[in-house]
Write a protein that holds these residues in place. Structure first.
Motif, PDB file in Angstrom:
ATOM      1  N   LEU A 401       0.757  -1.279  -0.108  1.00  0.00           N
ATOM      2  CA  LEU A 401       0.030  -0.160  -0.031  1.00  0.00           C
ATOM      3  C   LEU A 401       0.868   1.304   0.076  1.00  0.00           C
ATOM      4  O   LEU A 401       2.104   1.107   0.311  1.00  0.00           O
ATOM      5  N   THR A 402       0.319   2.414  -0.226  1.00  0.00           N
ATOM      6  CA  THR A 402       0.824   3.770  -0.297  1.00  0.00           C
ATOM      7  C   THR A 402       1.179   4.383   1.104  1.00  0.00           C
ATOM      8  O   THR A 402       2.228   5.040   1.368  1.00  0.00           O
ATOM      9  N   LYS A 404      -1.143   6.043   2.791  1.00  0.00           N
ATOM     10  CA  LYS A 404      -1.978   7.071   2.846  1.00  0.00           C
ATOM     11  C   LYS A 404      -3.454   6.878   2.621  1.00  0.00           C
ATOM     12  O   LYS A 404      -4.356   7.666   2.748  1.00  0.00           O
ATOM     13  N   GLU A 405      -3.759   5.503   2.848  1.00  0.00           N
ATOM     14  CA  GLU A 405      -5.338   5.134   2.692  1.00  0.00           C
ATOM     15  C   GLU A 405      -5.893   5.673   4.117  1.00  0.00           C
ATOM     16  O   GLU A 405      -5.410   5.740   5.145  1.00  0.00           O
ATOM     17  N   LYS A 406      -7.166   5.898   3.708  1.00  0.00           N
ATOM     18  CA  LYS A 406      -8.139   6.206   4.917  1.00  0.00           C
ATOM     19  C   LYS A 406      -9.108   5.261   5.372  1.00  0.00           C
ATOM     20  O   LYS A 406      -9.885   5.054   6.352  1.00  0.00           O
ATOM     21  N   ARG A 407      -9.019   4.288   4.227  1.00  0.00           N
ATOM     22  CA  ARG A 407      -9.949   2.918   4.398  1.00  0.00           C
ATOM     23  C   ARG A 407      -9.234   1.766   3.987  1.00  0.00           C
ATOM     24  O   ARG A 407      -8.694   1.724   2.811  1.00  0.00           O
ATOM     25  N   ILE A 408      -9.333   0.656   4.817  1.00  0.00           N
ATOM     26  CA  ILE A 408      -8.381  -0.582   4.303  1.00  0.00           C
ATOM     27  C   ILE A 408      -9.406  -1.673   4.643  1.00  0.00           C
ATOM     28  O   ILE A 408      -9.427  -2.021   6.011  1.00  0.00           O
ATOM     29  N   GLN A 452     -13.638  -3.106  -1.820  1.00  0.00           N
ATOM     30  CA  GLN A 452     -12.887  -2.046  -1.434  1.00  0.00           C
ATOM     31  C   GLN A 452     -11.312  -2.480  -1.264  1.00  0.00           C
ATOM     32  O   GLN A 452     -10.508  -1.786  -1.722  1.00  0.00           O
ATOM     33  N   ILE A 456      -8.292  -0.600  -3.492  1.00  0.00           N
ATOM     34  CA  ILE A 456      -7.119   0.073  -3.041  1.00  0.00           C
ATOM     35  C   ILE A 456      -5.680  -0.609  -3.579  1.00  0.00           C
ATOM     36  O   ILE A 456      -4.787   0.084  -3.652  1.00  0.00           O
ATOM     37  N   TYR A 457      -5.545  -1.949  -3.470  1.00  0.00           N
ATOM     38  CA  TYR A 457      -4.522  -2.633  -3.928  1.00  0.00           C
ATOM     39  C   TYR A 457      -4.363  -2.240  -5.425  1.00  0.00           C
ATOM     40  O   TYR A 457      -2.933  -2.121  -5.680  1.00  0.00           O
ATOM     41  N   SER A 459      -5.178   0.498  -7.104  1.00  0.00           N
ATOM     42  CA  SER A 459      -4.712   1.870  -7.197  1.00  0.00           C
ATOM     43  C   SER A 459      -3.377   1.849  -6.651  1.00  0.00           C
ATOM     44  O   SER A 459      -2.485   2.816  -7.158  1.00  0.00           O
ATOM     45  N   ALA A 460      -3.045   1.481  -5.623  1.00  0.00           N
ATOM     46  CA  ALA A 460      -1.865   1.574  -4.761  1.00  0.00           C
ATOM     47  C   ALA A 460      -0.533   0.941  -5.722  1.00  0.00           C
ATOM     48  O   ALA A 460       0.643   1.485  -6.016  1.00  0.00           O
TER      49      ALA A 460
END
Length: 466
Positions: A401-402, A404-408, A452, A456-457, A459-460
């Motif tokens: 991940l980066t 900087k995520e707000k939801r994981i 979700q 995010i993965y 995107s990261a």
């Protein structure tokens, strides 16, 4: 059975649980002191490998306790820093015995901060909250101090016994509850209305210790019992909420969307204060009730609870309830922020227990350092499996991940050296079409965690490639 259907850990064969792939340069090595859902999660996680056996010193000692041939003592710091693991889900007892003598490498992660008990021992929790409240009132005024009015009047026994007696006599007829300061699962708890009930219980031990060989009495807290709990179907309940702290300096806090309400098995009444099945919602207590149904259980998901409250009281009332719960979570952690020994290797998953009264006011009952991870049924197992898998996703030992995520998955970033606000419209929790919060807090909201996580993965990965 379809390929997308995951079989619960207690129904899997050992071979299927150990099936895994490898992520990155090497497997992540883990140790685990528990034999429940967390072990299923760790064994089933792609790219993670269980470290076999005990530490090197234990392997060199025979079962009868006598040293094996050729055994050489190992210095404590070397023995406890063997470096053969990257992640250790340890129990509190192991940490207390080994923390001061171990060296952790840069990459290693371990459950529990050294002095986690400052928040999870009932007497210390209240002491720290009272201290922060006084500090807040000095610096920001009495009005701001009202934001700490979320735990019942509490005294520590035996040290505050005489102060408690004065309070007891000023409020005749009310119900009080006694709790051991450092026990869980409802052990040692009882309700009373007569001072005689506790003076007989610990007769003579509240007097100054003149005999230095006499054992000091166990520390208890006595709290004013909440006599007007919010009832559903005539039954009392509290809410178990999961909170993850990955740092105390700066304070960084994640709140899990899913949790559950734990109901008593018997309808609420103050006529019988001796009946634990009426007043204690702990599953460890309720499962022993004569008419307890293990298939049905005594739990609701927070999603179901939120829908119920919204339908009965409206979106604004529910917004106020859950905003109050957020306040309890953050105030509790801030009360120990300067006391907890921060360590970048450590993390903590707390189990907050919250009770609603019949005015929908949330009350903090206690905070658990080791919330139960043993499943009471299929739904409970699914919840805890996702909870723990997503905890590992937040810790991100795989570096996927980066940061900087707000939801994981099901975890939402509630506090990051300050309150976190939601800035993604897809994350809004709505009831009857209206948004109920702008904070990045979605307790009891719908949670499509698998979708979700895929997003995010993906995107990261794209961000890292650029």
């Amino acid at each position: 059975m379809s390929k997308t259907t995951r079989v619960p850990g207690y129904m899997q064969s050992k071979a299927s649980r150990n099936a895994r792939g490898i992520i990155g340069d090497r497997e992540i090595r883990f140790k685990c002191s528990l034999q429940n859902t967390i072990l299923d999660v760790l064994r089933g996680r792609p790219g993670w490998q269980e470290v076999p056996g005990q530490n090197s010193q234990q392997q060199n000692v025979q079962q009868n306790g006598r040293p094996a041939a050729g055994y050489q003592p190992v210095p404590p710091i070397q023995r406890n820093s063997d470096g053969d693991w990257d992640f250790y889900w340890c129990d509190r007892e192991w940490l207390h015995q080994n923390y001061d003598t171990m060296f952790l490498h840069e990459h290693q992660k371990i459950l529990h901060f050294r002095n986690h008990y400052e928040l999870t021992r009932k007497n210390l929790m209240v002491k720290n909250l009272k201290r922060l409240k006084k500090q807040t009132e000095r610096e920001q005024g009495k009005a701001e101090g009202l934001s700490f009015d979320f735990h019942p009047t509490t005294y520590e026994l035996p040290s505050e016994y005489h102060i408690f007696v004065e309070e007891f006599k000023r409020n005749p007829g009310i119900t009080w509850i006694m709790k051991p300061a450092a026990k869980s699962q409802g052990k040692g708890i009882f309700l009373f209305r007569r001072l005689k009930d506790i003076t007989d219980w610990k007769k003579g031990e509240y007097q100054p210790l003149t005999d230095t060989t006499r054992e000091v009495p166990e520390t208890y807290v006595v709290q004013r019992y909440i006599e007007n709990p919010y009832l559903i179907g005539g039954r009392k309940f509290d809410i178990r909420i999961y909170v993850l702290v990955v740092s105390y300096n700066p304070l960084k806090v994640w709140l899990y969307r899913d949790g559950f309400a734990r109901f008593s098995n018997t309808r609420f009444s103050l006529d019988s204060i001796e009946d634990a099945y009426v007043h204690l919602t702990n599953v460890s207590v309720q499962k022993n009730a004569p008419d307890y149904d293990p298939e049905k259980g005594c739990k609701w998901s927070t999603l179901r609870l939120r829908h119920y409250l919204s339908a009965k009281h409206g979106a604004e009332a529910v917004k106020k309830v859950f905003k109050g719960i957020d306040n309890i979570i953050t105030k509790g952690l801030q009360s120990v922020q300067k006391i907890i020994i921060n360590d970048k290797h450590c993390f903590e998953m707390y189990g907050y227990d919250i009770l609603l009264d019949d005015d929908l006011k949330p009350w903090l009952i206690e905070i658990n350092a080791s919330p139960s991870l043993t499943a009471s049924g299929k739904e409970d197992y699914e919840l805890k499996f996702g909870l723990l898998n997503d905890l590992l996703n937040v810790l991100d030992l795989e570096n996927r991940l980066t940061g900087k995520e707000k939801r994981i998955g099901g975890w939402d970033l509630l506090w990051d050296d300050g309150p976190v606000l939601a800035d993604d419209g897809n994350m809004e929790c709505t009831t009857n079409g209206s948004s109920v919060t702008t904070a990045n807090s979605f307790l009891g909201c719908h949670n499509d965690r698998k979708r979700q996580l895929r997003e995010i993965y993906t995107s990261a990965q794209a961000i890292k490639k650029t």
